[in-house]
Design a protein around this motif. Structure first.
Motif, short mmCIF file in Angstrom:
data_model
loop_
_atom_site.label_atom_id
_atom_site.label_comp_id
_atom_site.label_asym_id
_atom_site.label_seq_id
_atom_site.Cartn_x
_atom_site.Cartn_y
_atom_site.Cartn_z
N HIS A 2 -30.88 30.15 28.91
CA HIS A 2 -31.69 29.91 27.72
C HIS A 2 -32.81 28.93 28.05
CE1 HIS A 2 -28.78 31.89 25.10
NE2 HIS A 2 -27.91 31.44 25.98
N LYS A 3 -33.95 29.16 27.46
CA LYS A 3 -35.10 28.26 27.63
C LYS A 3 -35.07 27.21 26.53
CE LYS A 3 -37.37 30.46 30.90
NZ LYS A 3 -37.54 29.93 32.19
N ILE A 4 -35.41 26.01 26.90
CA ILE A 4 -35.46 24.92 25.92
C ILE A 4 -36.66 24.03 26.20
CG2 ILE A 4 -33.93 23.45 27.26
CD1 ILE A 4 -32.89 22.43 24.55
N VAL A 5 -37.15 23.43 25.17
CA VAL A 5 -38.31 22.57 25.29
C VAL A 5 -38.02 21.17 24.81
CG1 VAL A 5 -40.66 22.26 24.47
CG2 VAL A 5 -39.87 24.50 25.10
N ALA A 6 -36.85 20.87 24.44
CA ALA A 6 -36.54 19.56 23.88
C ALA A 6 -36.64 18.49 24.96
CB ALA A 6 -35.16 19.57 23.23
N ALA A 7 -37.73 18.50 25.68
CA ALA A 7 -37.92 17.59 26.81
C ALA A 7 -38.01 16.14 26.37
CB ALA A 7 -39.16 17.97 27.59
N ARG A 51 -28.77 30.70 18.17
CA ARG A 51 -29.33 30.48 19.50
C ARG A 51 -29.49 28.99 19.74
NH1 ARG A 51 -34.36 34.21 20.52
NH2 ARG A 51 -34.46 32.79 22.29
N PRO A 52 -28.82 28.46 20.77
CA PRO A 52 -28.85 27.01 20.99
C PRO A 52 -30.23 26.45 21.29
CG PRO A 52 -27.82 28.13 22.84
CD PRO A 52 -28.01 29.16 21.77
N GLU A 53 -31.08 27.21 21.98
CA GLU A 53 -32.41 26.68 22.28
C GLU A 53 -33.23 26.49 21.01
OE1 GLU A 53 -32.82 31.19 22.98
OE2 GLU A 53 -31.27 29.66 23.07
N LEU A 56 -31.63 23.34 19.23
CA LEU A 56 -31.97 22.09 19.90
C LEU A 56 -33.44 21.72 19.69
CD1 LEU A 56 -29.92 22.63 23.14
CD2 LEU A 56 -29.51 20.85 21.42
N ASN A 57 -34.32 22.70 19.80
CA ASN A 57 -35.73 22.40 19.59
C ASN A 57 -36.02 22.04 18.14
OD1 ASN A 57 -36.22 22.81 22.26
ND2 ASN A 57 -37.21 24.78 22.01
N LEU A 58 -35.35 22.72 17.21
CA LEU A 58 -35.53 22.39 15.80
C LEU A 58 -34.99 20.99 15.52
CD1 LEU A 58 -36.52 23.19 13.02
CD2 LEU A 58 -34.35 24.40 12.67
N ALA A 73 -27.14 17.40 12.14
CA ALA A 73 -26.34 18.59 11.82
C ALA A 73 -26.58 19.70 12.84
CB ALA A 73 -26.67 19.08 10.42
N LEU A 74 -27.80 19.87 13.28
CA LEU A 74 -28.09 20.89 14.29
C LEU A 74 -27.46 20.54 15.63
CD1 LEU A 74 -31.77 21.72 13.35
CD2 LEU A 74 -29.87 23.35 13.41
N TYR A 75 -27.57 19.29 16.05
CA TYR A 75 -26.95 18.87 17.31
C TYR A 75 -25.43 19.10 17.25
CZ TYR A 75 -31.27 16.57 18.85
OH TYR A 75 -32.55 16.30 19.25
N ARG A 76 -24.83 18.75 16.13
CA ARG A 76 -23.38 18.97 15.99
C ARG A 76 -23.05 20.46 15.98
NH1 ARG A 76 -22.80 14.07 11.85
NH2 ARG A 76 -22.44 12.43 13.38
#
Length: 114
Positions: A2-7, A51-53, A56-58, A73-76
């Motif tokens: 999965h791609k993520i941007v939560a850099a 979708r976790p990416e 996490l980004n949200l 809540a999203l992280y959990r």
């Protein structure tokens, strides 16, 4: 993977090319436009809610716009699902659980310093 941007969670440099459709909110996050990122990610999550990416980004966008309860809540929610490998912008591969845990920790640290 999965791609993520939560850099911003990782302190990583945002140097990865933006995804053409920006379905993960990359371009808006990289530009610092967290409100636009949140809107795009909310729309995408209506189609792909687990979708976790996206989650996490949200969460990262929410954290940057003061919606800490929503971010938490999203992280959990990510932690409640099976861990998946995430491609980070700096080339590292991390578990979605590691990213979510760091995001939660950052939320707690940020709130404690206010």
């Amino acid at each position: 993977m999965h791609k993520i941007v939560a850099a911003m969670l990782m302190g990583a440099c945002l140097t990865t090319p933006a995804l053409a459709a920006d379905r993960t909110g990359y371009q808006a996050i990289a530009a610092g436009d967290f409100t636009t990122a949140a809107k795009r990610l909310e729309a995408e999550r209506r189609i792909f809610p687990d979708r976790p990416e996206l989650m996490l980004n949200l969460a990262a966008a929410y954290a940057q716009t003061g919606r800490t309860a929503d971010a938490r809540a999203l992280y959990r929610g990510v932690l409640d699902r099976p861990a998946v490998a995430m491609d980070m912008p700096n080339g590292a591969v991390l578990s979605s659980h590691d990213v979510a845990t760091r995001g939660l920790s950052r939320l707690t640290t940020t709130l404690a310093t206010r």
